[in-house]
Motif scaffolding. Structure first.
Motif, mmCIF file in Angstrom:
data_model
loop_
_atom_site.group_PDB
_atom_site.id
_atom_site.type_symbol
_atom_site.label_atom_id
_atom_site.label_comp_id
_atom_site.label_asym_id
_atom_site.label_seq_id
_atom_site.Cartn_x
_atom_site.Cartn_y
_atom_site.Cartn_z
ATOM 1 N N CYS A 221 11.195 203.270 30.468
ATOM 2 C CA CYS A 221 11.642 203.091 29.085
ATOM 3 C C CYS A 221 10.400 202.855 28.224
ATOM 4 C CB CYS A 221 12.615 201.925 28.984
ATOM 5 S SG CYS A 221 13.150 201.564 27.292
ATOM 6 N N ALA A 222 10.053 203.799 27.371
ATOM 7 C CA ALA A 222 8.789 203.733 26.633
ATOM 8 C C ALA A 222 8.693 202.498 25.737
ATOM 9 C CB ALA A 222 8.607 205.006 25.805
ATOM 10 N N ALA A 223 9.799 202.116 25.107
ATOM 11 C CA ALA A 223 9.769 200.962 24.211
ATOM 12 C C ALA A 223 9.722 199.644 24.971
ATOM 13 C CB ALA A 223 10.994 200.988 23.290
ATOM 14 N N HIS A 224 10.124 199.684 26.231
ATOM 15 C CA HIS A 224 10.098 198.505 27.106
ATOM 16 C C HIS A 224 9.506 198.944 28.443
ATOM 17 C CE1 HIS A 224 12.746 196.191 24.365
ATOM 18 N NE2 HIS A 224 13.311 197.372 24.136
ATOM 19 N N PRO A 225 8.212 199.199 28.499
ATOM 20 C CA PRO A 225 7.625 199.801 29.700
ATOM 21 C C PRO A 225 7.730 198.948 30.953
ATOM 22 C CG PRO A 225 5.914 199.137 28.141
ATOM 23 C CD PRO A 225 7.209 199.012 27.426
ATOM 24 N N GLU A 226 8.138 197.707 30.797
ATOM 25 C CA GLU A 226 8.367 196.885 31.986
ATOM 26 C C GLU A 226 9.649 197.283 32.703
ATOM 27 O OE1 GLU A 226 10.565 194.856 28.636
ATOM 28 O OE2 GLU A 226 8.656 195.917 28.890
ATOM 29 N N VAL A 227 10.507 198.081 32.025
ATOM 30 C CA VAL A 227 11.766 198.537 32.612
ATOM 31 C C VAL A 227 11.575 199.930 33.194
ATOM 32 C CG1 VAL A 227 14.174 199.131 32.176
ATOM 33 C CG2 VAL A 227 13.155 197.123 31.075
ATOM 34 N N MET A 228 11.777 200.036 34.484
ATOM 35 C CA MET A 228 11.631 201.307 35.186
ATOM 36 C C MET A 228 12.849 201.557 36.058
ATOM 37 S SD MET A 228 7.623 201.433 36.251
ATOM 38 C CE MET A 228 6.385 201.633 34.945
ATOM 39 N N VAL A 260 17.073 213.140 40.368
ATOM 40 C CA VAL A 260 16.526 212.862 39.044
ATOM 41 C C VAL A 260 17.158 211.617 38.445
ATOM 42 C CG1 VAL A 260 18.216 214.366 37.880
ATOM 43 C CG2 VAL A 260 16.035 213.859 36.760
ATOM 44 N N ILE A 261 16.345 210.856 37.725
ATOM 45 C CA ILE A 261 16.835 209.779 36.876
ATOM 46 C C ILE A 261 16.028 209.821 35.593
ATOM 47 C CG2 ILE A 261 15.282 207.958 37.737
ATOM 48 C CD1 ILE A 261 17.844 206.108 37.718
ATOM 49 N N VAL A 262 16.694 209.630 34.467
ATOM 50 C CA VAL A 262 16.056 209.700 33.148
ATOM 51 C C VAL A 262 16.351 208.420 32.398
ATOM 52 C CG1 VAL A 262 16.007 210.897 30.925
ATOM 53 C CG2 VAL A 262 16.172 212.217 33.045
ATOM 54 N N ALA A 263 15.309 207.729 31.961
ATOM 55 C CA ALA A 263 15.460 206.498 31.190
ATOM 56 C C ALA A 263 15.501 206.814 29.703
ATOM 57 C CB ALA A 263 14.290 205.554 31.468
ATOM 58 N N ASP A 264 16.354 206.107 28.977
ATOM 59 C CA ASP A 264 16.312 206.191 27.518
ATOM 60 C C ASP A 264 14.983 205.582 27.054
ATOM 61 O OD1 ASP A 264 16.753 205.085 24.680
ATOM 62 O OD2 ASP A 264 18.540 206.306 24.984
ATOM 63 N N PRO A 265 14.261 206.226 26.132
ATOM 64 C CA PRO A 265 12.953 205.715 25.730
ATOM 65 C C PRO A 265 13.008 204.468 24.852
ATOM 66 C CG PRO A 265 13.504 207.647 24.435
ATOM 67 C CD PRO A 265 14.564 207.527 25.489
ATOM 68 N N PRO A 268 16.648 199.868 26.916
ATOM 69 C CA PRO A 268 16.287 199.591 28.308
ATOM 70 C C PRO A 268 17.479 199.502 29.257
ATOM 71 C CG PRO A 268 16.187 197.578 27.018
ATOM 72 C CD PRO A 268 16.461 198.688 26.047
ATOM 73 N N LEU A 269 18.693 199.553 28.714
ATOM 74 C CA LEU A 269 19.888 199.453 29.551
ATOM 75 C C LEU A 269 20.505 200.807 29.854
ATOM 76 C CD1 LEU A 269 21.647 196.402 27.833
ATOM 77 C CD2 LEU A 269 20.170 196.399 29.858
ATOM 78 N N ARG A 270 19.948 201.884 29.287
ATOM 79 C CA ARG A 270 20.576 203.203 29.412
ATOM 80 C C ARG A 270 19.723 204.147 30.261
ATOM 81 N NH1 ARG A 270 23.134 206.866 24.519
ATOM 82 N NH2 ARG A 270 24.901 205.480 24.947
ATOM 83 N N ALA A 271 20.408 204.866 31.155
ATOM 84 C CA ALA A 271 19.743 205.875 31.976
ATOM 85 C C ALA A 271 20.796 206.870 32.467
ATOM 86 C CB ALA A 271 19.014 205.247 33.154
ATOM 87 N N TRP A 272 20.316 208.040 32.918
ATOM 88 C CA TRP A 272 21.196 209.110 33.396
ATOM 89 C C TRP A 272 20.770 209.546 34.795
ATOM 90 C CZ3 TRP A 272 19.277 208.559 28.565
ATOM 91 C CH2 TRP A 272 20.134 208.676 27.463
ATOM 92 N N VAL A 273 21.744 209.963 35.609
ATOM 93 C CA VAL A 273 21.477 210.580 36.903
ATOM 94 C C VAL A 273 22.374 211.802 37.050
ATOM 95 C CG1 VAL A 273 20.762 208.443 38.038
ATOM 96 C CG2 VAL A 273 23.176 209.127 38.096
ATOM 97 N N ALA A 274 21.998 212.675 38.001
ATOM 98 C CA ALA A 274 22.804 213.852 38.334
ATOM 99 C C ALA A 274 23.099 213.793 39.828
ATOM 100 C CB ALA A 274 22.062 215.135 37.975
ATOM 101 N N PRO A 275 24.256 213.275 40.230
ATOM 102 C CA PRO A 275 24.545 213.038 41.648
ATOM 103 C C PRO A 275 24.576 214.324 42.472
ATOM 104 C CG PRO A 275 26.103 211.880 40.227
ATOM 105 C CD PRO A 275 25.355 212.831 39.364
ATOM 106 N N ALA A 276 24.256 214.157 43.748
ATOM 107 C CA ALA A 276 24.333 215.251 44.710
ATOM 108 C C ALA A 276 24.773 214.684 46.046
ATOM 109 C CB ALA A 276 22.977 215.942 44.835
ATOM 110 N N LEU A 277 25.091 215.573 46.988
ATOM 111 C CA LEU A 277 25.464 215.165 48.327
ATOM 112 C C LEU A 277 24.243 215.165 49.228
ATOM 113 C CD1 LEU A 277 28.811 217.109 48.947
ATOM 114 C CD2 LEU A 277 28.538 214.650 48.604
ATOM 115 N N ALA A 278 24.112 214.108 50.012
ATOM 116 C CA ALA A 278 23.046 214.029 51.004
ATOM 117 C C ALA A 278 23.665 214.367 52.369
ATOM 118 C CB ALA A 278 22.460 212.624 51.014
#
Length: 366
Positions: A221-228, A260-265, A268-278
């Motif tokens: 999260c660019a605005a809160h770089p401590e959040v990864m 993949v995981i994408v953080a909102d810049p 800090p509480l928002r992020a996206w994933v694209a699930p798959a089967l392992a």
């Protein structure tokens, strides 16, 4: 409106939004038939960089200062000759760059600095806009590298590079399989972190070892770089101390596997994933595509399916196959099946780009 860059097995495509009909359309095709493994649109000066993986002809880099109208070839990262004696003479990892897996811009005050992560897992820096590259020896020659290994590849790869926007000397990287590493001095020295991650695919005595972790994707999260955030081979994780410690998140059902995981810049509480089967399947759960978003730091997840195929969808979204535009609402996603979609409402609804593309390695916004 931003331009969408799509790096595929048969070239780099561009797509633009046409206000007349409200649709995104393919508007350009570069490097016809050549595999493009990564693309970067430098937010500091608008320069585009494309990494090509040409097999027998090696790894190549191209640069464009005019949004793809013209391209010039620039040097690609390269390892020095492997030592014939000493500690690294018997290194099982080849000292040859097979793939440029990640490209990142340096800080705003260092306009020519670029970072490149490769397979095998070497980190390179350029301080002249890609005209030359230097291997970061402090990481490559760290004895702990001998404990790294490939996940789905023969050799470990460095796929994620996060540069702290408040301190460009602070880098956080992720390696498959080699964990999360941090530098506070622009790569002169490194610490191995990622505490709290769990690798159930490893023998019990090393399941918690940070050096064995297979974080598929790392996002900050660019605005809160401590959040990864990390999409791990075994679940999603979040850190609030800059990647030193991670907490396993509530599984984003229907699957907590993905790449993949994408953080909102900003949020800090928002992020996206694209699930798959392992593990051997590696396609959308139940053959139905979805994107999942959390708005509460990973406590709960929402699944969004509208506009995505819900039957016989054998798509897989790679580590760099989902991207959020600077407006924080427009998104793009593309898959190994060559499907591509866009969203204008933070992933809640999707529209097909309407093109049967080659398998896609990465998408980015310019």
């Amino acid at each position: 409106m931003s331009t969408l860059l799509i790096a595929s097995r048969k070239g780099l495509f561009t797509a633009d939004h046409h206000s007349a009909d409200g649709k995104w359309q393919i508007t350009g095709h570069h490097f016809h038939g050549e595999p493009v493994s990564q693309v970067l649109a430098d937010p500091r000066d608008g320069t585009w960089y494309a990494a090509l993986r040409l097999g027998h002809f090696g790894v190549k880099l191209r640069r464009s200062a005019d949004r793809g109208a013209t391209w010039v070839e620039i040097p690609a990262p390269a390892f020095p000759p492997k030592p014939t004696e000493g500690e690294w003479a018997d290194d099982a990892t080849p000292w040859t760059v097979d793939l440029v897996w990640s490209l990142a811009a340096g800080g705003a005050h260092e306009p020519k600095t670029l970072w490149a992560g490769c397979m095998p897992a070497g980190l390179f820096r350029s301080q002249d806009g890609g005209d030359s590259w230097q291997l970061i020896d402090s990481l490559w020659l760290d004895a702990r590298r001998k404990g790294w290994f490939g996940g789905g590849n023969d050799h470990p790869g460095l796929h994620s590079i996060c540069v702290d926007p408040n301190n460009s000397q602070r880098l956080t990287i992720a390696i498959s399989c080699g964990g999360v590493w941090k530098s506070e001095d622009a790569g002169k020295s490194w610490g191995l972190f990622g505490n709290g991650m769990h690798a159930p695919y490893m023998p019990p005595e090393v399941e918690e070892d940070p050096n064995t972790q297979d974080g598929h994707s790392l996002s900050m999260c660019a605005a809160h770089p401590e959040v990864m955030w990390v999409q791990h081979h075994a679940g999603a994780y979040r850190s609030v101390d800059g990647g030193v410690n991670f907490t396993r998140l509530t599984p984003p059902l229907p699957s907590d596997f993905g790449f993949v995981i994408v953080a909102d810049p900003v949020n800090p509480l928002r992020a996206w994933v694209a699930p798959a089967l392992a593990d051997t399947f590696r396609y959308a759960p139940d053959g139905a595509m979805c994107v999942m978003r959390t708005d509460d730091g990973g406590k709960t997840w929402q699944a969004f399916r509208n506009g995505l195929p819900q039957t016989h969808a054998y798509d897989l979204v790679y580590r760099h196959g989902l991207a959020l535009a600077p407006d924080r609402n427009t998104m793009a996603m593309a898959s190994t099946t060559g499907n591509a979609w866009t969203s204008v409402d933070a992933g809640e609804n999707w529209v097909s780009l309407g093109a049967q593309l080659p398998p896609v390695a990465a998408v980015a916004w310019a």
